[in-house]
Design a protein around this motif. Structure first.
Motif, short mmCIF file in Angstrom:
data_model
loop_
_atom_site.label_atom_id
_atom_site.label_comp_id
_atom_site.label_asym_id
_atom_site.label_seq_id
_atom_site.Cartn_x
_atom_site.Cartn_y
_atom_site.Cartn_z
N GLU A 68 0.84 -1.20 0.00
CA GLU A 68 0.00 0.00 0.00
C GLU A 68 0.88 1.25 0.00
N ARG A 69 0.46 2.24 -0.71
CA ARG A 69 1.14 3.52 -0.87
C ARG A 69 2.28 3.47 -1.88
N GLU A 116 -2.83 0.75 -10.56
CA GLU A 116 -3.12 0.42 -9.17
C GLU A 116 -4.36 -0.46 -9.02
N HIS A 117 -5.33 -0.25 -9.89
CA HIS A 117 -6.61 -0.98 -9.76
C HIS A 117 -6.74 -2.12 -10.77
N GLN A 163 -0.32 -4.79 3.16
CA GLN A 163 0.48 -4.07 4.14
C GLN A 163 0.84 -5.01 5.28
N GLU A 215 1.84 5.94 -4.67
CA GLU A 215 1.90 7.38 -4.38
C GLU A 215 3.11 7.99 -5.09
N HIS A 236 6.35 2.17 1.79
CA HIS A 236 5.94 1.41 0.60
C HIS A 236 6.92 0.29 0.26
N LYS A 292 -2.59 -6.81 -6.23
CA LYS A 292 -3.10 -6.98 -4.88
C LYS A 292 -2.30 -6.08 -3.94
N MET A 293 -2.98 -5.10 -3.35
CA MET A 293 -2.34 -4.18 -2.42
C MET A 293 -2.33 -4.78 -1.02
#
Length: 272
Positions: free
Chosen positions: A89-90, A114-115, A123, A93, A164, A120-121
């Motif tokens: 995640e991030r 990203e989408h 953390q 950015e 990140h 797959k995001m």
């Protein structure tokens, strides 16, 4: 396990090179991983030279949100329609690098991807398969790379905290392999976090160490070598942003324990 370098700053003919990193990994169970993807399409060209079919990759990992590690994502998704791509995640950015001559330069990824359904995001600590773990949440400032001072994000006035950045552990019995892209958090701190996550240190490390722009090479590298030497029975393979000058010095300080993995090189680890 077999690890093949598909992108590095240095290459052996007929392989080509660029400032970036991409490793192809085949586990004992036959799972195929792509760890980072370089800047663009070069990993595909070098994979072809290596006889590696990228379309058959089962999992891909982007270690952090910089173009020289995830710039090839679009090319990967065009050639592989089945792999899950694990991204912290991030990571999408904005990220920037401060250059003396060029000023602030954008070094992030394309947020358009990203989408994508294969992305797959994640953390924290995530187990993505049996014996295969992604982790972030690295603490500590031991041997923290000085070159990090030139990196910013998500704004051009905010120093990057590398939230990140993520790392990969592959456990195969007594053989534990740790993969880190640039080790912006410091490879010593990443090693400690690895021990916290799985309860032991790795036996093999594959990592860039972001030492090319360190302003404290003599003492910094001496302390880094001391810290790495304290990890028992661990062999290091380094690449990319470590730089040849720093690698040569570390090789002197850690005889027989650290090696350079250039594009076209491969390493086969012993089966347990």
């Amino acid at each position: 396990m077999k690890i093949t370098s598909l992108v590095d700053n240095i290459s052996h003919p007929p392989f080509l090179s660029e400032h970036g990193l991409s490793l192809h990994i085949v586990t004992q169970q036959g799972l195929r991983f792509l760890f980072d993807m370089g800047q663009g399409t070069l990993f595909l060209e070098n994979a072809l030279c290596s006889g590696i079919d990228i379309s058959q990759t089962d999992h891909a990992v982007i270690s952090h949100g910089h173009y020289d590690h995830g710039g090839g994502l679009s090319a990967f998704l065009q050639h592989n329609h089945k792999a899950r791509v694990w991204v912290a995640e991030r990571a999408f950015e904005p990220h920037y690098s401060q250059h003396v001559d060029e000023g602030m330069r954008y070094i992030g990824l394309s947020s358009e991807l990203e989408h994508h359904p294969q992305v797959k995001m994640v953390q924290g600590t995530v187990r993505i398969a049996a014996g295969i773990t992604l982790f972030s949440d690295v603490k500590g400032r031991v041997c923290f790379p000085k070159g990090n001072r030139r990196l910013f994000g998500p704004t051009m006035t905010q120093h990057d905290d590398f939230c990140h950045e993520q790392n990969l552990i592959i456990e195969e019995g007594s053989i534990i392999s740790l993969f880190a892209g640039c080790a912006h958090h410091g490879i010593v701190n990443i090693l400690e976090r690895c021990r916290e996550v799985i309860g032991r240190y790795p036996t093999h490390v594959f990592a860039g160490m972001h030492l090319m722009k360190s302003s404290e090479h003599p003492l910094f590298l001496q302390e880094l070598a001391h810290q790495l030497a304290m990890i028992p029975h661990c062999t290091y393979y380094t690449m990319h942003c470590t730089g040849l000058e720093a690698f040569t010095r570390l090789q002197q300080l850690l005889p027989g324990r650290i090696h350079y993995l250039a594009c076209g090189d491969n390493v086969t680890l012993p089966s347990d």
